[in-house]
Design a protein around this motif. Structure first.
Motif, PDB file in Angstrom:
ATOM      1  N   ILE A  45      -9.116   1.167   3.412  1.00  0.00           N
ATOM      2  CA  ILE A  45      -8.004   1.840   4.094  1.00  0.00           C
ATOM      3  C   ILE A  45      -7.913   3.298   3.649  1.00  0.00           C
ATOM      4  O   ILE A  45      -7.676   4.201   4.466  1.00  0.00           O
ATOM      5  CB  ILE A  45      -6.677   1.100   3.814  1.00  0.00           C
ATOM      6  N   GLN A  46      -8.143   3.553   2.384  1.00  0.00           N
ATOM      7  CA  GLN A  46      -8.077   4.914   1.858  1.00  0.00           C
ATOM      8  C   GLN A  46      -9.175   5.784   2.470  1.00  0.00           C
ATOM      9  O   GLN A  46      -8.931   6.955   2.782  1.00  0.00           O
ATOM     10  CB  GLN A  46      -8.207   4.880   0.343  1.00  0.00           C
ATOM     11  N   LYS A  47     -10.355   5.237   2.649  1.00  0.00           N
ATOM     12  CA  LYS A  47     -11.457   6.006   3.254  1.00  0.00           C
ATOM     13  C   LYS A  47     -11.182   6.383   4.704  1.00  0.00           C
ATOM     14  O   LYS A  47     -11.775   7.320   5.221  1.00  0.00           O
ATOM     15  CB  LYS A  47     -12.749   5.195   3.189  1.00  0.00           C
ATOM     16  N   LEU A  48     -10.273   5.666   5.362  1.00  0.00           N
ATOM     17  CA  LEU A  48      -9.909   5.994   6.747  1.00  0.00           C
ATOM     18  C   LEU A  48      -8.861   7.105   6.809  1.00  0.00           C
ATOM     19  O   LEU A  48      -8.459   7.504   7.893  1.00  0.00           O
ATOM     20  CB  LEU A  48      -9.371   4.751   7.456  1.00  0.00           C
ATOM     21  N   GLY A  49      -8.395   7.578   5.666  1.00  0.00           N
ATOM     22  CA  GLY A  49      -7.477   8.704   5.644  1.00  0.00           C
ATOM     23  C   GLY A  49      -6.024   8.364   5.410  1.00  0.00           C
ATOM     24  O   GLY A  49      -5.168   9.239   5.543  1.00  0.00           O
ATOM     25  N   PHE A  50      -5.721   7.141   5.076  1.00  0.00           N
ATOM     26  CA  PHE A  50      -4.330   6.766   4.790  1.00  0.00           C
ATOM     27  C   PHE A  50      -4.044   7.006   3.319  1.00  0.00           C
ATOM     28  O   PHE A  50      -4.872   6.729   2.448  1.00  0.00           O
ATOM     29  CB  PHE A  50      -4.106   5.285   5.151  1.00  0.00           C
ATOM     30  N   PRO A  51      -2.848   7.527   3.006  1.00  0.00           N
ATOM     31  CA  PRO A  51      -2.522   7.866   1.612  1.00  0.00           C
ATOM     32  C   PRO A  51      -2.110   6.630   0.798  1.00  0.00           C
ATOM     33  O   PRO A  51      -0.938   6.422   0.486  1.00  0.00           O
ATOM     34  CB  PRO A  51      -1.347   8.842   1.762  1.00  0.00           C
ATOM     35  N   VAL A  52      -3.085   5.822   0.439  1.00  0.00           N
ATOM     36  CA  VAL A  52      -2.820   4.597  -0.328  1.00  0.00           C
ATOM     37  C   VAL A  52      -2.517   4.989  -1.763  1.00  0.00           C
ATOM     38  O   VAL A  52      -3.258   5.733  -2.394  1.00  0.00           O
ATOM     39  CB  VAL A  52      -4.036   3.660  -0.266  1.00  0.00           C
ATOM     40  N   SER A  53      -1.401   4.488  -2.290  1.00  0.00           N
ATOM     41  CA  SER A  53      -1.060   4.765  -3.695  1.00  0.00           C
ATOM     42  C   SER A  53      -1.525   3.628  -4.565  1.00  0.00           C
ATOM     43  O   SER A  53      -1.738   2.512  -4.106  1.00  0.00           O
ATOM     44  CB  SER A  53       0.443   4.960  -3.845  1.00  0.00           C
ATOM     45  N   ARG A  54      -1.644   3.888  -5.837  1.00  0.00           N
ATOM     46  CA  ARG A  54      -2.133   2.863  -6.777  1.00  0.00           C
ATOM     47  C   ARG A  54      -1.020   2.014  -7.295  1.00  0.00           C
ATOM     48  O   ARG A  54       0.026   2.244  -7.513  1.00  0.00           O
ATOM     49  CB  ARG A  54      -2.844   3.517  -7.939  1.00  0.00           C
ATOM     50  N   LEU A  58       0.815  -1.218   0.000  1.00  0.00           N
ATOM     51  CA  LEU A  58       0.000   0.000   0.000  1.00  0.00           C
ATOM     52  C   LEU A  58       0.846   1.264   0.000  1.00  0.00           C
ATOM     53  O   LEU A  58       0.314   2.359  -0.150  1.00  0.00           O
ATOM     54  CB  LEU A  58      -0.940   0.001   1.202  1.00  0.00           C
ATOM     55  N   ALA A  59       2.138   1.139   0.166  1.00  0.00           N
ATOM     56  CA  ALA A  59       3.096   2.248   0.101  1.00  0.00           C
ATOM     57  C   ALA A  59       2.825   3.334   1.133  1.00  0.00           C
ATOM     58  O   ALA A  59       3.045   4.511   0.875  1.00  0.00           O
ATOM     59  CB  ALA A  59       3.138   2.836  -1.305  1.00  0.00           C
ATOM     60  N   CYS A  60       2.333   2.953   2.294  1.00  0.00           N
ATOM     61  CA  CYS A  60       2.195   3.886   3.412  1.00  0.00           C
ATOM     62  C   CYS A  60       2.188   3.063   4.695  1.00  0.00           C
ATOM     63  O   CYS A  60       1.836   1.892   4.691  1.00  0.00           O
ATOM     64  CB  CYS A  60       0.926   4.724   3.295  1.00  0.00           C
ATOM     65  N   SER A  61       2.599   3.678   5.792  1.00  0.00           N
ATOM     66  CA  SER A  61       2.549   2.965   7.063  1.00  0.00           C
ATOM     67  C   SER A  61       1.136   3.082   7.633  1.00  0.00           C
ATOM     68  O   SER A  61       0.449   4.078   7.426  1.00  0.00           O
ATOM     69  CB  SER A  61       3.584   3.514   8.038  1.00  0.00           C
ATOM     70  N   THR A  79      -9.935 -13.027   2.866  1.00  0.00           N
ATOM     71  CA  THR A  79      -9.375 -12.552   4.128  1.00  0.00           C
ATOM     72  C   THR A  79      -8.073 -11.831   3.829  1.00  0.00           C
ATOM     73  O   THR A  79      -7.286 -12.286   3.002  1.00  0.00           O
ATOM     74  CB  THR A  79      -9.096 -13.738   5.072  1.00  0.00           C
ATOM     75  N   ALA A  80      -7.869 -10.701   4.480  1.00  0.00           N
ATOM     76  CA  ALA A  80      -6.627  -9.942   4.293  1.00  0.00           C
ATOM     77  C   ALA A  80      -5.900  -9.817   5.620  1.00  0.00           C
ATOM     78  O   ALA A  80      -6.517  -9.660   6.674  1.00  0.00           O
ATOM     79  CB  ALA A  80      -6.928  -8.553   3.735  1.00  0.00           C
ATOM     80  N   LEU A  81      -4.591  -9.895   5.549  1.00  0.00           N
ATOM     81  CA  LEU A  81      -3.725  -9.621   6.689  1.00  0.00           C
ATOM     82  C   LEU A  81      -3.039  -8.297   6.408  1.00  0.00           C
ATOM     83  O   LEU A  81      -2.341  -8.172   5.403  1.00  0.00           O
ATOM     84  CB  LEU A  81      -2.687 -10.733   6.855  1.00  0.00           C
ATOM     85  N   LEU A  82      -3.258  -7.308   7.255  1.00  0.00           N
ATOM     86  CA  LEU A  82      -2.653  -5.995   7.080  1.00  0.00           C
ATOM     87  C   LEU A  82      -1.588  -5.796   8.141  1.00  0.00           C
ATOM     88  O   LEU A  82      -1.834  -6.075   9.328  1.00  0.00           O
ATOM     89  CB  LEU A  82      -3.703  -4.891   7.208  1.00  0.00           C
ATOM     90  N   PHE A  83      -0.452  -5.274   7.723  1.00  0.00           N
ATOM     91  CA  PHE A  83       0.667  -5.058   8.632  1.00  0.00           C
ATOM     92  C   PHE A  83       1.005  -3.576   8.703  1.00  0.00           C
ATOM     93  O   PHE A  83       0.691  -2.807   7.792  1.00  0.00           O
ATOM     94  CB  PHE A  83       1.881  -5.874   8.180  1.00  0.00           C
ATOM     95  N   ARG A  84       1.655  -3.190   9.793  1.00  0.00           N
ATOM     96  CA  ARG A  84       2.010  -1.796  10.057  1.00  0.00           C
ATOM     97  C   ARG A  84       2.843  -1.186   8.929  1.00  0.00           C
ATOM     98  O   ARG A  84       2.757  -0.005   8.642  1.00  0.00           O
ATOM     99  CB  ARG A  84       2.777  -1.714  11.381  1.00  0.00           C
TER     100      ARG A  84
END
Length: 104
Positions: free
Chosen positions: A95-104, A28-31, A64-69
């Motif tokens: 994740i993007q709707k929560l305000g994290f800068p997810v890149s494409r 996702l290219a963001c923490s 199911t997705a596993l998301l890491f820091r």
């Protein structure tokens, strides 16, 4: 494809390839702040004493997705590559709707 190897007998040998579980990885290219994600989303589990990532599920496609820091995500349970790609886009959008800068 089914083949009768011995003519005159009823011995048929079938070769089928079935995909039951496609696993894909996404960066996702963001923490990520896992606590924030856990508190603000449905169908997510986060217990840092047991596992260092969030387990998140969606119904369609059933994955199911596993998301890491670090921003890495592992998606499991898709039936084919198209479903895996669609699930990755849906998780990234959550994740993007929560305000994290997810890149494409």
């Amino acid at each position: 494809m089914c083949v009768n190897r011995n003519e005159g007998t009823k011995n048929w040998y079938c070769n089928f390839i079935l995909f039951r579980n496609v696993v894909s990885t996404v960066n996702l290219a963001c923490s990520l702040d896992l606590m924030k994600i856990n508190f603000r989303t449905r169908n997510s589990e986060y217990n840092p004493s047991r596992f260092s990532g969030i387990v998140m599920r969606i119904r369609e496609p059933h994955t199911t997705a596993l998301l890491f820091r670090s921003g890495k995500m592992v998606i499991t349970g898709a039936r084919n590559e198209a479903d895996s790609r669609l699930a990755a886009r849906k998780y990234a959008r959550i994740i993007q709707k929560l305000g994290f800068p997810v890149s494409r």
